[in-house]
Design an enzyme around this catalytic site. Structure first.
Site, PDB file in Angstrom:
ATOM      1  N   ALA A   1       0.843  -1.204   0.000  1.00 30.09           N
ATOM      2  CA  ALA A   1       0.000   0.000   0.000  1.00 30.09           C
ATOM      3  C   ALA A   1       0.878   1.253   0.000  1.00 30.09           C
ATOM      4  O   ALA A   1       1.991   1.243   0.508  1.00 30.09           O
ATOM      5  CB  ALA A   1      -0.895  -0.008   1.230  1.00 30.09           C
TER       6      ALA A   1
ATOM      7  N   GLY B   1       0.614  -5.722  -0.195  1.00 32.90           N
ATOM      8  CA  GLY B   1      -0.102  -5.700  -1.463  1.00 32.90           C
ATOM      9  C   GLY B   1       0.792  -6.037  -2.644  1.00 32.90           C
ATOM     10  O   GLY B   1       0.316  -6.564  -3.660  1.00 32.90           O
TER      11      GLY B   1
ATOM     12  N   GLU C   1       0.749  -9.685  -2.815  1.00 33.54           N
ATOM     13  CA  GLU C   1      -0.596 -10.112  -3.238  1.00 33.54           C
ATOM     14  C   GLU C   1      -0.782  -9.895  -4.741  1.00 33.54           C
ATOM     15  O   GLU C   1      -1.398 -10.710  -5.430  1.00 33.54           O
ATOM     16  CB  GLU C   1      -1.662  -9.357  -2.436  1.00 33.54           C
ATOM     17  CG  GLU C   1      -1.661  -9.784  -0.969  1.00 33.54           C
ATOM     18  CD  GLU C   1      -2.652  -9.010  -0.120  1.00 33.54           C
ATOM     19  OE1 GLU C   1      -2.510  -7.763  -0.067  1.00 33.54           O
ATOM     20  OE2 GLU C   1      -3.557  -9.627   0.472  1.00 33.54           O
TER      21      GLU C   1
ATOM     22  N   GLU D   1       0.907  -7.072   7.277  1.00 32.71           N
ATOM     23  CA  GLU D   1      -0.297  -6.380   7.736  1.00 32.71           C
ATOM     24  C   GLU D   1      -0.578  -6.556   9.224  1.00 32.71           C
ATOM     25  O   GLU D   1      -1.122  -5.666   9.871  1.00 32.71           O
ATOM     26  CB  GLU D   1      -1.513  -6.846   6.919  1.00 32.71           C
ATOM     27  CG  GLU D   1      -1.544  -6.342   5.486  1.00 32.71           C
ATOM     28  CD  GLU D   1      -0.620  -7.098   4.528  1.00 32.71           C
ATOM     29  OE1 GLU D   1       0.111  -8.017   4.975  1.00 32.71           O
ATOM     30  OE2 GLU D   1      -0.620  -6.755   3.331  1.00 32.71           O
TER      31      GLU D   1
END
Ligand code: NAI
Length: 699
Positions: A61, A102, A105, A125
């Site tokens: 992020a 992210g 991911e 996270e």
């Protein structure tokens, strides 16, 4: 756009380019989906590579988007991943340096992954009180196996790509490149080799099983419960990975979303996200721009080889910066060096430090008895006795010998840095560097900015702090700076609580249940009760009208200074830190109470916590208003890193914000009615009163 699109023959390359770590902000996400559309529309393109420019594949992020509406704006990360999965042409992630959150991911949404050795791979996270929210919890177990994936998700710690590539049966990486340099070349060749594969492989289609799932998840739950009692996220990590083994992929994704959104609303996650941003913000000083030119610091001197001087020196030796220590007598130098050696040797024994590293560090340390030997050093930190006369003598010497432009710092914990600066003809070069004991361990550094401290000195010491791995917070000059000025009020409330009916153990237990690393009386015993005693004696002169409990003085009159004398509020057995309640101390408190004519009352844990924590908050509000602290979040950092305030509460200011400042003020008004407390102190600080009235918060 922060992603670039290029075509190399029959391969399209989408390069994330959003420094410093290619955060997946809106413009980067748009860059990816635009690139994908272009590549799929171009008949000449047979396969697509996604990679990152500079020092990362992607760090996840974009923290610049934290809390802004852009963060959730389409295409959000889930939509981007869905575009990758649904691409008619193969998509290959070429991963290097950093693939986190992210970023990982995103890679898991690609059809293939090729990685360079040395890549740090993580789903961090949990460190923000969350679980991964873009499929990480459902895809990682499918490629790494349940146990390896859960370890990564629940710890948030990075693992090197070459370690992951060695896991039996892993499908995270389809290929490892020979080196970071050859990644681009090898990715192109790989992309060409899979150009015609159909159907394209998807991580979501892989099976996710654990042969002894029930027993394993039970075990994992027990482990996690013991380790993270104040945080809900780690247990949720276990739940969601178990779901990956039991439910269909899409149901697992829905569950991940639910848990993620619920965790976002918890006070624990809010606290951790607040601290994450607060720590980054702490290094920024409003009127010192980040491009301020800095002075060069390649060597330092430390004056005084006592408790603090030795610890301070170790910080620099650890960072590879040469240190020259000065003392008045050779014996003191020898003692100081021996302590440093002993500390390092303990680390070597425990296997935490390699022998050659230890040797390297000791080789950087030199000693002297003569100020003239310091003339070549770039910065000096003074840690001599806390007496203004001694400081004066030292700073006059430093002014005489140090080269122009050298930074002159003092580790004073209570003295006026402006006064110390006035002992020199270069007050612009003088600054306070208030380390916390033990200085080689504690992360906090209060940087005390004098009236005349130059901006480039501030910029330089903030960056030096980073080099020695300290979290630095700027404080203005006042008695006690940010941290100790607040703790004095906290200590005063602790005293009143004893007078009114508490035992030290009851107060400590309540505060430790709240989450403090140590209650106030155990902390006093650790720091030495004589230090507070000396400060109070000064206060009795300076502020004769200020109300104090006399209990702590009575304790000190008995010579009970704390751990160092084997006895304080509690008793201590040599070599152990366990606090053993002492009946005589309790009797002493009771007799003092009787002498004051006080009938003890039962005080609830809630009242104990509120009085102690809100005393910090009220003093902090004064500190903010006076400009001693630049921002409320700096105060939170001081308390989390310097005073054992619980991270899941996010610091005293964040805690007050979460309780609601209106409620905080109401409680203070209640405390002010207690005749045994200090009504004057509980008058809410003007800033606090104003924010409460306006329904605002500190942060
Ligand atoms: P300490 O008593 O352990 O060490 C002081 C050292 O300075 C002694 O080794 C002494 O020989 C040396 N010294 C005294 N006068 C000197 C001079 N004129 N020239 C050269 N060396 C001289 O004291 P400690 O605890 O290390 O404190 C040092 C400073 O750090 C004080 O200003 C104190 O307020 C501050 N401080 C102490 C903390 C603590 O927890 N002990 C925490 C933060 C700051």
């Amino acid at each position: 756009m922060t992603a670039q699109y290029q075509v190399h023959g029959d391969v399209a390359i989408i390069t994330l380019n959003n420094p410093p770590v290619n955060g997946l902000g809106l413009s980067t996400r748009l860059g990816i989906t635009d690139g994908m559309a272009q590549a799929n529309a171009d008949a000449a393109v047979k396969s697509i590579i996604i990679t990152g420019a500079g020092k990362a594949f992607s760090g996840g992020a974009d923290i610049k988007e934290f809390g802004s509406p852009k963060a959730g704006q389409e295409p959000n990360l889930l939509s981007v991943i869905s575009v990758l999965e649904n691409s008619a042409k193969p998509v290959i992630a070429a991963i290097h340096t950093v693939a986190m959150g992210g970023g990982l991911e995103l890679a898991l949404g690609c059809h293939y992954r090729i990685a360079a050795p040395g890549t740090s791979v993580a789903l961090p996270e949990v460190k923000l009180g969350l679980i991964p929210g873009a499929g990480g919890t459902q895809r990682l177990p499918r490629v790494l196996g349940v146990e390896a994936a859960l370890n990564m998700i629940v710890s948030g710690e990075p693992v090197k790509s070459e370690m992951l590539a060695m896991l039996p049966g892993q499908k995270l990486f389809d290929k490892m490149s020979a080196s970071a340099e050859s990644l681009a070349e090898e990715a192109l060749a790989f992309a060409r080799s899979v150009a015609d594969v159909r159907p394209l492989p998807l991580v979501r289609d892989l099976k996710c099983r654990h042969p002894q799932g029930d027993a394993y998840f039970q075990f994992a739950r027990n482990m996690v419960k013991g380790m993270s009692k104040n945080f809900p996220a780690p247990a949720k990590c276990v739940d969601i990975v178990e779901i990956a083994t039991k439910k269909k992929f899409d149901d697992g994704m829905a569950a991940e979303r639910d848990i993620f959104l619920n965790l976002m609303l918890t006070s624990e996650s809010k606290a951790l996200r607040h601290l994450f941003l607060a720590e980054r913000a702490a290094s920024k000083i409003p009127d010192v721009p980040s491009d301020t030119a800095q002075r060069t610091i390649n060597s330092i001197a430390v004056i005084g080889a006592g408790t603090m001087g030795g610890g301070i020196a170790m910080n620099f030796l650890n960072a590879g910066i040469p240190v020259k220590m000065l003392e008045m007598k050779q014996e003191a130098l020898d003692r100081g060096v021996a302590t440093i050696r002993k500390n390092y040797e303990a680390q070597v024994k425990k296997g935490k430090l390699k022998q050659d590293k230890y040797d390297q560090r000791m080789a950087l340390l030199t000693t002297t008895l003569s100020y003239d030997d310091l003339s070549g050093t770039d910065m000096v930190i003074e840690a001599v006795f806390e007496e203004i006369g001694v400081k004066e003598a030292v700073f006059k010497e430093l002014d005489r010998v140090m080269k122009p432009g050298a930074i002159l710092a003092s580790n004073t914990s209570t003295l006026d840095v402006d006064k110390i600066a006035s002992f020199t003809k270069r007050p612009q070069d003088v600054v306070g560097l208030h380390f916390f004991s033990p200085a080689n361990v504690m992360k906090l550094l209060e940087v005390v900015r004098g009236k005349e401290t130059a901006k480039d000195v501030m910029a330089t010491v903030m960056s030096v702090a980073k080099k020695i791995r300290k979290t630095a917070v700027v404080s203005g000059v006042c008695d006690g700076f940010i941290g100790n000025r607040m703790i004095e009020q906290y200590g005063r409330q602790g005293g009143f609580l004893l007078d009114e009916g508490c035992t030290p153990a009851q107060v400590d237990k309540a505060m430790e249940k709240f989450g403090m690393a140590m209650g106030p009386f155990r902390m006093g015993d650790l720091a030495g009760n004589d230090i507070g005693w000396a400060i109070r004696k000064r206060r009795y002169q300076e502020k004769p009208n200020m109300k104090y409990s006399k209990t702590a003085d009575l304790l000190c009159e008995k010579g009970r200074f704390g751990q160092k004398t084997g006895a304080g509020w509690y008793d201590y057995v040599a070599g152990k830190r366990d606090a053993i309640p002492n009946a005589e101390v309790v009797t002493m408190i009771e007799e003092h109470r009787k002498a004051l004519g006080i009938t003890p009352r039962k005080i609830s844990d809630e009242e104990i916590v509120q009085r102690l924590v809100f005393s910090l908050v009220n003093e902090a509000a004064h500190i903010l208003e006076e400009g001693i602290a630049n921002k409320a979040s700096d105060i939170d950092i001081v308390y989390i890193f310097g005073y054992g305030f619980p991270a899941h509460r996010g610091g005293p200011m964040n805690y007050a914000d979460q309780v609601g400042l209106f409620n905080v003020v109401q409680a203070m008004n209640r405390f002010a009615l207690n005749p045994l407390d200090d009504a004057q102190f509980w008058k809410p600080a003007p800033l606090l009163a104003r924010l409460a009235a306006e329904g605002k918060t500190f942060n």
